[in-house]
Design an enzyme around this catalytic site. Structure first.
Site, PDB file in Angstrom:
ATOM      1  N   ARG A  54       0.790  -1.232   0.000  1.00  0.00           N
ATOM      2  CA  ARG A  54       0.000   0.000   0.000  1.00  0.00           C
ATOM      3  C   ARG A  54       0.821   1.281   0.000  1.00  0.00           C
ATOM      4  O   ARG A  54       0.461   2.240  -0.672  1.00  0.00           O
ATOM      5  CB  ARG A  54      -1.062  -0.025   1.111  1.00  0.00           C
ATOM      6  N   LYS A  82      24.668  -5.914  -7.488  1.00  0.00           N
ATOM      7  CA  LYS A  82      26.081  -6.032  -7.881  1.00  0.00           C
ATOM      8  C   LYS A  82      26.972  -5.379  -6.840  1.00  0.00           C
ATOM      9  O   LYS A  82      28.160  -5.137  -7.080  1.00  0.00           O
ATOM     10  CB  LYS A  82      26.316  -5.350  -9.236  1.00  0.00           C
TER      11      LYS A  82
HETATM   12  C1  NCD Z   1       3.454  -1.034   7.977  1.00  0.00           C
HETATM   13  C2  NCD Z   1       4.940  -0.905   7.751  1.00  0.00           C
HETATM   14  O1  NCD Z   1       5.482  -1.354   6.749  1.00  0.00           O
HETATM   15  O2  NCD Z   1       5.539  -0.318   8.612  1.00  0.00           O
HETATM   16  N1  NCD Z   1       2.683  -1.208   6.860  1.00  0.00           N
HETATM   17  C3  NCD Z   1       2.338  -0.080   6.155  1.00  0.00           C
HETATM   18  O3  NCD Z   1       3.154   0.713   5.761  1.00  0.00           O
HETATM   19  N2  NCD Z   1       1.028   0.105   5.952  1.00  0.00           N
HETATM   20  C4  NCD Z   1       3.115  -1.933   9.070  1.00  0.00           C
HETATM   21  C5  NCD Z   1       3.472  -3.380   8.962  1.00  0.00           C
HETATM   22  O4  NCD Z   1       4.198  -3.800   8.074  1.00  0.00           O
HETATM   23  O5  NCD Z   1       3.012  -4.123   9.843  1.00  0.00           O
END
Ligand code: NCD
Length: 314
Positions: A54, A82
């Site tokens: 997302r 690399k």
């Molecule tokens: C989060 C992240 O990557 O910090 N996800 C996100 O960005 N919506 C939370 C997660 O990975 O649990």
């Protein structure tokens, strides 16, 4: 403002201003043609050294709605394999003409480091366990609209439940929610709390059931198994029994309470009900709001500064 690296760098007034601007961006996003020329000619490069669904697509959509050019740097098929250093990667791409890098990296502090190697703006899209500022801003925006709290979060009771220790979302959210005046309680088994909470503006509880009826917001975190190198949990089933959102727990929430999760969800672990069955779930609203918040962030860093310039459709 040149970079967005941490919620720590923002005052409550800065956060409010970003959320006000997000209202304009949400209006643009709701148009039949959701696109304005505000960032025409600007080049936004996303550089994700960690997996993402997302956040990456959200930044990409946000940049496109503002008519910026976008470039996705795929680490898995790049010269990083690399042995090219982060510094060389940044300097090379900068030489092509970049206005902003959106950076996700497994090492805390990597986005801050990159600011030394380029004149472009840096947006932190998640660094290690440290910070994820646009997630915190979109979470604030979701609460602000979901509970109609435009002026402050004074008196709001928010519980953040789960794997706090490994969570950059928790670190960013705690700071943002507290700056806006909310009362934040962390709920987690002791093994999933940071070793020290000195300086964190929070209370801690291990009893989710006792808190539920008083909450305005129940914020669930993903159990981040990829970040755990020890056996921090006896079993996922036990975690779910003590801290997971079940139907019985959902029934104890106040009717107005919001249920939030940054995604991706471990269904059956931290959330054992289908969010579509929860009237208070705003989990997909968080995703929608993420685009508008990131438009506001990119516009603040790269735009002309005047909101009137985002008015007309592209
Ligand atoms: C989060 C992240 O990557 O910090 N996800 C996100 O960005 N919506 C939370 C997660 O990975 O649990």
């Amino acid at each position: 403002m040149k970079h967005l690296l941490s919620i720590e760098d923002l005052s409550a007034a800065d956060i409010h201003a970003m959320l006000e601007l997000t209202d304009h961006m949400a209006e643009v996003s709701s148009r039949p043609i959701p696109k304005v020329p505000a960032l025409r000619g600007k080049n936004v490069v996303s550089l994700f050294f960690e997996d993402s669904t997302r956040t990456r697509t959200s930044f990409d959509t946000a940049a496109k709605r503002l008519s910026a050019d976008t470039m996705n740097f795929a680490v898995s098929s790049s010269s990083v394999n690399k042995g090219e250093s982060l510094r060389d990667t940044i300097e090379t791409i900068t030489a092509m003409g970049v206005d902003a890098f959106v950076v996700r990296h497994k090492s805390s502090g990597a986005p801050q480091m990159i600011t030394k190697w380029t004149n472009a703006s840096i947006v932190n899209a998640g660094d290690g366990w440290h910070q994820h500022p646009t997630q915190a801003l979109l979470d604030c925006y979701t609460i602000r609209t979901g509970l109609n709290r435009r002026d402050s979060f004074d008196g709001l009771r928010i519980a953040i439940v789960g794997d706090i220790k490994h969570s950059r979302v928790a670190r960013s959210d705690v700071q943002a929610f507290a700056k806006l005046g909310a009362h934040v309680t962390l709920v987690a088994p002791p093994t999933l709390l940071p070793p020290s909470l000195e300086g964190w503006p929070v209370e801690v509880s291990h009893d989710l059931d006792a808190l539920l009826p008083d909450l305005d917001v129940l914020y669930l975190l993903r159990v981040q198994r990829e970040r755990m190198d020890d056996a921090l949990l006896p079993s996922l089933a036990e975690y779910s029994a003590l801290y997971g959102l079940t139907h019985a727990r959902a029934a104890r929430l106040a009717p107005h309470a919001l249920v939030m999760h940054p995604g991706p969800m471990n269904r059956g672990v931290e959330i054992a009900v289908d969010p579509a069955d929860l009237p208070g779930s705003v989990i997909l609203q968080q995703v929608t709001n993420g685009v508008a918040v990131r438009m506001a962030v990119l516009f603040t860093l790269l735009g002309s500064g005047s909101v009137s310039s985002i008015g007309a459709s592209a």
